[in-house]
Design an enzyme around this catalytic site. Sequence first.
Site, PDB file in Angstrom:
ATOM      1  N   HIS A 187       0.819  -1.204   0.000  1.00  0.00           N
ATOM      2  CA  HIS A 187       0.000   0.000   0.000  1.00  0.00           C
ATOM      3  C   HIS A 187       0.856   1.258   0.000  1.00  0.00           C
ATOM      4  CE1 HIS A 187      -3.892  -1.670  -0.083  1.00  0.00           C
ATOM      5  NE2 HIS A 187      -3.798  -2.304   1.065  1.00  0.00           N
ATOM      6  N   ARG A 295     -10.683  -4.884 -12.510  1.00  0.00           N
ATOM      7  CA  ARG A 295     -10.428  -6.052 -11.659  1.00  0.00           C
ATOM      8  C   ARG A 295     -11.318  -5.946 -10.415  1.00  0.00           C
ATOM      9  NH1 ARG A 295      -4.886  -4.384 -12.974  1.00  0.00           N
ATOM     10  NH2 ARG A 295      -3.906  -5.932 -14.334  1.00  0.00           N
ATOM     11  N   ARG A 331     -14.470  -7.458 -15.235  1.00  0.00           N
ATOM     12  CA  ARG A 331     -14.240  -8.899 -15.114  1.00  0.00           C
ATOM     13  C   ARG A 331     -14.975  -9.444 -13.891  1.00  0.00           C
ATOM     14  NH1 ARG A 331      -8.118 -10.769 -14.713  1.00  0.00           N
ATOM     15  NH2 ARG A 331      -8.305  -9.803 -12.648  1.00  0.00           N
ATOM     16  N   GLU A 427      -7.079 -17.003 -21.643  1.00  0.00           N
ATOM     17  CA  GLU A 427      -5.870 -17.162 -20.829  1.00  0.00           C
ATOM     18  C   GLU A 427      -5.450 -18.609 -20.669  1.00  0.00           C
ATOM     19  OE1 GLU A 427      -6.829 -15.526 -16.965  1.00  0.00           O
ATOM     20  OE2 GLU A 427      -8.901 -16.161 -17.182  1.00  0.00           O
ATOM     21  N   ASN A 450      -0.732 -12.610 -18.874  1.00  0.00           N
ATOM     22  CA  ASN A 450      -0.002 -13.168 -17.724  1.00  0.00           C
ATOM     23  C   ASN A 450      -0.288 -14.662 -17.567  1.00  0.00           C
ATOM     24  OD1 ASN A 450       0.719 -10.544 -17.306  1.00  0.00           O
ATOM     25  ND2 ASN A 450      -0.600 -10.219 -15.544  1.00  0.00           N
ATOM     26  N   ASP A 451      -1.572 -14.996 -17.506  1.00  0.00           N
ATOM     27  CA  ASP A 451      -1.919 -16.407 -17.332  1.00  0.00           C
ATOM     28  C   ASP A 451      -1.726 -17.196 -18.623  1.00  0.00           C
ATOM     29  OD1 ASP A 451      -2.450 -16.560 -14.654  1.00  0.00           O
ATOM     30  OD2 ASP A 451      -4.553 -15.991 -14.853  1.00  0.00           O
ATOM     31  N   CYS A 498      -5.250  -7.368 -22.449  1.00  0.00           N
ATOM     32  CA  CYS A 498      -5.357  -6.600 -21.218  1.00  0.00           C
ATOM     33  C   CYS A 498      -4.352  -7.031 -20.158  1.00  0.00           C
ATOM     34  CB  CYS A 498      -6.775  -6.681 -20.655  1.00  0.00           C
ATOM     35  SG  CYS A 498      -7.299  -8.358 -20.255  1.00  0.00           S
TER      36      CYS A 498
END
Length: 572
Positions: A187, A295, A331, A427, A450-451, A498
Amino acid sequence: MLQGEPVSVGISYGNVYLVKNELTVDHGLIDESQIERECVRFRKGRDVAAAELEKLIVKVRGELGDDKAEIFEAHLEMLASEDLEEEVIELIKEKKISAEAASQRFTEASALEMEELDDPYLRERGQDFRDMGRQLIQGISGSGGAEKALPDRAIIVSDELSPSQTAAMDMSKVCGFIVRKGGVNSHAAIIARSLEIPAVIMRDTDFYNIVHDDDLIYMDGATGELWISPDETVIARLNKKDRENKKDREELLKLLDLPAVTLDNKRIGLYANVGGAQDILSAQRYKADGIGLFRTEFLFMETMHSPTLDRQTEVYRTAIDAMNGQNVIIRLLDTGADKPLPYWTLPVEDNPFLGMRGIRLLFQKEDVLRTQIQALLMASEGGPVGMMIPMIASLAPIHRVRALVEEEKIALDWKGPDNLKIGVMIETPAAVQLIEEILDIVDFVSIGTNDLTQYTLAADRGNPSVHEYYDEFHPAVLRSITHVIRKAKKKGKLNGICGEFAGNLLATPFFVGIGLDELSANPAQLPEMKRLIRQIDSREAEELVTEILRIPTSEGIRARLSRFLKEKVIQK
């Protein structure tokens, strides 16, 4: 010069301000007669900590926005949870330890559980438990006190900065952050980036023995380099680089109102990946063409329970209103065994990335899925919305989600506009192979690189021991992307990318050459992507793709793309 890990870009200088997080707790045993007193101290201390948190939430909401305030609302929720009270009271009674010791033991155990997770974002949520625990212990012991005043142009140096410590600072005086622990998703790092304050991680450096309060320090957040009391030559060089960076940034910002079109006038949509309100503001600031990936898992992490229908509808509607009629792709909740929610008890799996995640898990939590569908339907009254299904490997889940949407329309007696489109995230290799059949039953597809990369190459992207095998420029990955985009274009379906790869400038000529409709990336990356696209001729990029698809190695592909950029693209 010292080398650290870059977290938030920018060149800065200032005076060191050391922050130490020493919190001494006595873990000695107490008498049986003291147990009830410690239980009372715990409850009173929790009330004190809650009151301090409420003040911090008001401050953060006013200075940093709602999404950052939500971090501390989550702390408040954890603090008030029945689980925490029951566990801490039980520890006091069973272990015969003080309220402070029991609170520290509980929060440290919770933090360690989070840090064992595969997902890097969730791993760093362990810090939230420690932060909340520190606030709780200070509330019990009354040790929370006023910090020493920040000097002007302060470079904050700390072993680790908690979210509450970061947010409580007077940011008008902070010029940089240097920490030893934490990561790019902590954070503190998120706040630094949102405020555009340079930040660096020095993992293996005992910085407390190297610098002292008020030492002059220069830092480059883009490279992770640090200079303590640099000489005039270094200062002059850094100042020159800073001026050049700012000038380049000004040039980039001049492009904000121009479209992302190639030299031969082919338009590519530049969309934003977002996770909360601050990202949406960034999407507006950088004039994104819409939101390509919302997301929703971050929304589900705000509190210790699933967000209500009203809360979800409000958040989705905010994004839709902000984009003012531009497309917003949201998503469905993408969580599961590799990145579980703290309030869902799930079995431990040997191969979590191949386990119960994404839509597979949502089918097990059908009430949650139905609520999210209802919220998306209701929010879609405000404008076009794409509902994207994660973790698709066959057609059946798509049919099932479509059926649920129809059922929820009936349940809502839906008479609103037909603004909700249904698409999938590509993905898995199975989805690549089934792309023609998938395209027949969806409105759009978006590739999650990514996946797709980790599943195509059988290389866990979170496992450092197989890091060298995870490569987005691998020919198998690029050929899969090309196959999906070309099939989607042939069927006239909206398509895009994306994943993180979308913002990789080396890959931009390849993306232009395969003719995709849109790229979606971090909002701050969009101006540079636009500048590069506007320097490329799509016909030359198409010829480049023909060459690249014949190259059998990642190294060869990188070299060819680098040569194209050097030869064909107008240099800055």
